[in-house]
Scaffold this active site. Sequence first.
Site, short mmCIF file in Angstrom:
data_model
loop_
_atom_site.label_atom_id
_atom_site.label_comp_id
_atom_site.label_asym_id
_atom_site.label_seq_id
_atom_site.Cartn_x
_atom_site.Cartn_y
_atom_site.Cartn_z
CG HIS A 123 1.75 10.76 -10.27
ND1 HIS A 123 2.92 10.64 -10.96
CD2 HIS A 123 1.25 9.50 -10.11
CE1 HIS A 123 3.17 9.35 -11.19
NE2 HIS A 123 2.16 8.65 -10.71
CG ASN A 163 -1.81 14.91 -2.23
OD1 ASN A 163 -2.31 14.18 -3.07
ND2 ASN A 163 -2.52 15.73 -1.48
CB VAL A 165 -3.91 13.93 -6.11
CG1 VAL A 165 -4.48 14.78 -7.23
CG2 VAL A 165 -4.92 12.87 -5.71
CD GLU A 166 -0.95 18.47 -3.96
OE1 GLU A 166 -0.21 19.45 -4.08
OE2 GLU A 166 -1.67 18.28 -2.95
CG MET A 167 4.89 17.07 -6.14
SD MET A 167 5.87 18.19 -5.12
CE MET A 167 7.50 17.92 -5.77
#
Length: 375
Positions: A123, A163, A165-167
């Site tokens: 993201h 998460n 930092v991810e999705m």
Amino acid sequence: MRRMKVIGIAALALAVGGASGCRKDEAATSEPTAPSGAVAKESGEPKAPAAPSAEVDRKRLAVFQSLPEVVASEANPVTDEKVALGKMLYFEKRLSKNQDVSCNSCHALDEYGVDGEATSPGHKGQRGDRNSPTVYNAAGHALQFWDGRAKDVEEQALGPITNPVEMALASGDVAVAVLKSIPGYAEAFAKAFPGQEDPITFDNVGKAIGAFERKLVTPSRFDAFLAGQDDALTDDEKKGLNVFMDVGCTTCHMGAYVGGAMLQKLGLHQPWPNLKDEGRFAVTKNEAERFFFKVPSLRNIAKTGPYFHDGSVASLDEAVRLMAKHQTTRELSDEEVGLVVTFLNALTGDLPGAELIGEPTLPESGPETPKPDPT
């Protein structure tokens, strides 16, 4: 080389072994092993080390097994309907906050399940500290994530969705709301989970993606060799296999997945250079698990660099050399490194066909489907 003593991993009751096969306390009472390429002396005359052999003792192959066609699960039976839904969810970018990241973004199915980067952008382009490992054959591993915090692919599949930092979705409930806002998913979930009054749940998202991943198996020529087809490997590949076994790599890299079965300390015999990530210790706070990481599978390893938990090593040759030095104390010759890498290339398998891994047509958004949110 002797196998190391087994250390219990508290929460998982998993055995851990050294890539070397020797612990320091045992080595103190054992005859030292001459490093590869060393010159032994008998009666004052130098003796060259034996050249690697292309003759493989098949009794030694008992540490390996062939890949299954599907990684079965009693807790999550694999059905065609579940796999079809899981495939859609694997490619579903609307399960990310800005609707620009999916499972396939970091684990590209047409690129052996990786993105080729040391760490993956999530993201707003954020990057975590750990490398995204391949999804192929991962369903057969004993545990998931580099620190082993997930027990199976069903649990692992849910982690990146929430998460930040991810999705970056705020919660599993938000993911469910997104999917319920897309009309086409109602029928797909009903088929995948028949008899459930409300089948669109976050738990079922994990089960569907997990069922799909349980089909992502990549048999190679090595499996044909294990099945008795001696000419499935070249002479150099057999020589590399012998070096691989002689060095002690099979203490950790064994089984059907040539790894994936345990946690192990990185830098078992010599401290790993610049190691900051504390691995399993960050999860358990158990001092005995400091710097322990999941032993990766070597299936498709030639296609899934860069290597190690932080993606810090680009070259497979260098990865082999480092592992031998820090895990087994062996300084491999250039010839030995080359032969091991030649063998590892034989672990590159066949990707499934487009009917399984080709990008699907996803259901269209509904009027209540959230718009991308880059914040």
